[in-house]
Design a protein around this motif. Sequence first.
Motif, PDB file in Angstrom:
ATOM      1  N   LEU A 110       0.832  -1.209   0.000  1.00  0.00           N
ATOM      2  CA  LEU A 110       0.000   0.000   0.000  1.00  0.00           C
ATOM      3  C   LEU A 110       0.862   1.254   0.000  1.00  0.00           C
ATOM      4  O   LEU A 110       0.571   2.226  -0.693  1.00  0.00           O
ATOM      5  CB  LEU A 110      -0.929  -0.001   1.219  1.00  0.00           C
ATOM      6  CG  LEU A 110      -2.029  -1.066   1.235  1.00  0.00           C
ATOM      7  CD1 LEU A 110      -2.759  -1.063   2.575  1.00  0.00           C
ATOM      8  CD2 LEU A 110      -3.008  -0.845   0.101  1.00  0.00           C
ATOM      9  N   LEU A 111       1.941   1.223   0.789  1.00  0.00           N
ATOM     10  CA  LEU A 111       2.850   2.362   0.839  1.00  0.00           C
ATOM     11  C   LEU A 111       3.531   2.568  -0.504  1.00  0.00           C
ATOM     12  O   LEU A 111       3.618   3.693  -1.012  1.00  0.00           O
ATOM     13  CB  LEU A 111       3.896   2.145   1.934  1.00  0.00           C
ATOM     14  CG  LEU A 111       4.934   3.254   2.130  1.00  0.00           C
ATOM     15  CD1 LEU A 111       4.259   4.559   2.534  1.00  0.00           C
ATOM     16  CD2 LEU A 111       5.970   2.854   3.164  1.00  0.00           C
ATOM     17  N   LEU A 112       3.989   1.479  -1.101  1.00  0.00           N
ATOM     18  CA  LEU A 112       4.639   1.566  -2.409  1.00  0.00           C
ATOM     19  C   LEU A 112       3.664   2.047  -3.476  1.00  0.00           C
ATOM     20  O   LEU A 112       4.021   2.818  -4.362  1.00  0.00           O
ATOM     21  CB  LEU A 112       5.214   0.205  -2.805  1.00  0.00           C
ATOM     22  CG  LEU A 112       6.407  -0.295  -1.966  1.00  0.00           C
ATOM     23  CD1 LEU A 112       6.712  -1.743  -2.315  1.00  0.00           C
ATOM     24  CD2 LEU A 112       7.636   0.574  -2.193  1.00  0.00           C
ATOM     25  N   SER A 113       2.423   1.586  -3.395  1.00  0.00           N
ATOM     26  CA  SER A 113       1.401   2.004  -4.368  1.00  0.00           C
ATOM     27  C   SER A 113       1.147   3.500  -4.266  1.00  0.00           C
ATOM     28  O   SER A 113       0.988   4.183  -5.275  1.00  0.00           O
ATOM     29  CB  SER A 113       0.092   1.244  -4.127  1.00  0.00           C
ATOM     30  OG  SER A 113       0.283  -0.136  -4.307  1.00  0.00           O
ATOM     31  N   LYS A 114       1.118   4.015  -3.031  1.00  0.00           N
ATOM     32  CA  LYS A 114       0.898   5.449  -2.838  1.00  0.00           C
ATOM     33  C   LYS A 114       2.052   6.247  -3.431  1.00  0.00           C
ATOM     34  O   LYS A 114       1.849   7.281  -4.070  1.00  0.00           O
ATOM     35  CB  LYS A 114       0.750   5.769  -1.355  1.00  0.00           C
ATOM     36  CG  LYS A 114       0.387   7.231  -1.085  1.00  0.00           C
ATOM     37  CD  LYS A 114       0.186   7.479   0.397  1.00  0.00           C
ATOM     38  CE  LYS A 114      -0.316   8.902   0.634  1.00  0.00           C
ATOM     39  NZ  LYS A 114       0.569   9.930   0.083  1.00  0.00           N
ATOM     40  N   VAL A 115       3.262   5.745  -3.241  1.00  0.00           N
ATOM     41  CA  VAL A 115       4.426   6.424  -3.817  1.00  0.00           C
ATOM     42  C   VAL A 115       4.332   6.443  -5.336  1.00  0.00           C
ATOM     43  O   VAL A 115       4.609   7.441  -5.987  1.00  0.00           O
ATOM     44  CB  VAL A 115       5.725   5.730  -3.360  1.00  0.00           C
ATOM     45  CG1 VAL A 115       6.912   6.279  -4.129  1.00  0.00           C
ATOM     46  CG2 VAL A 115       5.927   5.939  -1.863  1.00  0.00           C
ATOM     47  N   ARG A 116       3.903   5.314  -5.895  1.00  0.00           N
ATOM     48  CA  ARG A 116       3.790   5.237  -7.361  1.00  0.00           C
ATOM     49  C   ARG A 116       2.755   6.230  -7.880  1.00  0.00           C
ATOM     50  O   ARG A 116       2.927   6.875  -8.901  1.00  0.00           O
ATOM     51  CB  ARG A 116       3.386   3.820  -7.783  1.00  0.00           C
ATOM     52  CG  ARG A 116       4.427   2.758  -7.487  1.00  0.00           C
ATOM     53  CD  ARG A 116       4.015   1.425  -8.090  1.00  0.00           C
ATOM     54  NE  ARG A 116       4.790   0.343  -7.530  1.00  0.00           N
ATOM     55  CZ  ARG A 116       4.320  -0.565  -6.689  1.00  0.00           C
ATOM     56  NH1 ARG A 116       3.065  -0.515  -6.309  1.00  0.00           N
ATOM     57  NH2 ARG A 116       5.098  -1.514  -6.228  1.00  0.00           N
TER      58      ARG A 116
END
Length: 435
Positions: A371-377
């Motif tokens: 979820l954190l990585l998706s938000k960064v993307r």
Amino acid sequence: MALVLRFTQILEFLVAKGQATEMQLSHLIKVSQQTVKTVVLQINQELIDVVKIHYQQHVYRLEVLDFDELELLLAGGMKAAADFSSSEKRMAYIAKLLIDSGTYHLIDEMSDVLAVSRGTIQKDLKKLSLVVKSYHARLDSKPNRGVRLLASEVNKRLIFVNHVYDFYQYELGYDPKFFSLLDTLYDQLNLNAGQVTLLERELLFSIHRISQGYIIEEQIDNYINFASEQPNLLVFFSKLEDELKRNLTQYEQDFMAYPLNMNNNFPFDTRLLNKALIHRLINQITRDIFEDYPIQINRQALIDALQYHVTFLINRTVCHYQEKNIFFKSIQARYPFAYQLAQITRKSIWQVTDLMISDIELNTLAIYFELLLSKVRIDSPKQVALVASVGPAVRQVLSHQIQMIFGEEMAITMLTEEAVAQDFSEYIAVFTTIP
């Protein structure tokens, strides 16, 4: 007893998920898919008035006929009916014996009571030794004296609640007034079924231990009681003290409240967060991740994303509270990079707290990272840098090739070789002809 465990595992999974494939249940109870069919058939025969498991196109689906009876069975009713032909039941008996007495017991005496060989008891003790080891406890054995359990009072209670209670819950008898107090508390706190079940069992056993003179006299390491100032709970403890005719220490109250501190689904005071521990953890996590993967991680974003989850994760690990495994290996396969970050985080948590989180917690942690990585993307500007000392025509060709890889919506920033010393963190990639 193996059959009882399989019944319980399959029913718990189907209650959580609603349905399951043959392969999932095969992995769950560690048998062949053909054996799964046999076990499901036995469930339908034995619990004909309680549940019905339907099978269609290689998928099992659960139909509940009697919700109250199913809840009782999953709360330990099936295990309580098991006999001593089961290793797990024998281990529960031995653990109960050692916890209740606190003294040595001879292997031959256990063998006589359980009507099994001395060798069988020794095998059971070996298994039990591995179980209690995870609670920072151990079995102490001495010739001609037998075996005793060495553990803190907190861990003795946790061992009983997690490994003994289901088999011997009906031997704990209490005044109806106590259950009336409990019912009032459940209504006031609006607890879910899982919290009610766990709170009842640990409160009942805690009261049993207190009445026997066993008191928790030390703070529980790395654990936070977010319900310490909850008015209804404090009133309950006050009434309980009146019934017991003795005061409860703060450490006792902290332990008794632990079922309310396993998940972020109960009102809690965020000021009670252990900020110092969280910051130490996040610092360790970011250092360990960067050591394996030279990626930039926003430390504050990581704190915001993980501080509550990690806090409750540590509470669950301290109390050996096990979430249901509804992911199997799908998380690792679906989100491999997030899973690797979670594995690094598990190591970081162990380094800071000496706590090893379970594989189930690892799966959940991987989801948080995804979820954190998706938000960064999503939030990152979609641009790359092109650093090249070439003419306009070549730059145009290079830009075209980059857009063929990333898509036409990708913004390309043209930079000269003088820009190589600048901060490139805002770009998701840099292409350069400069060494």
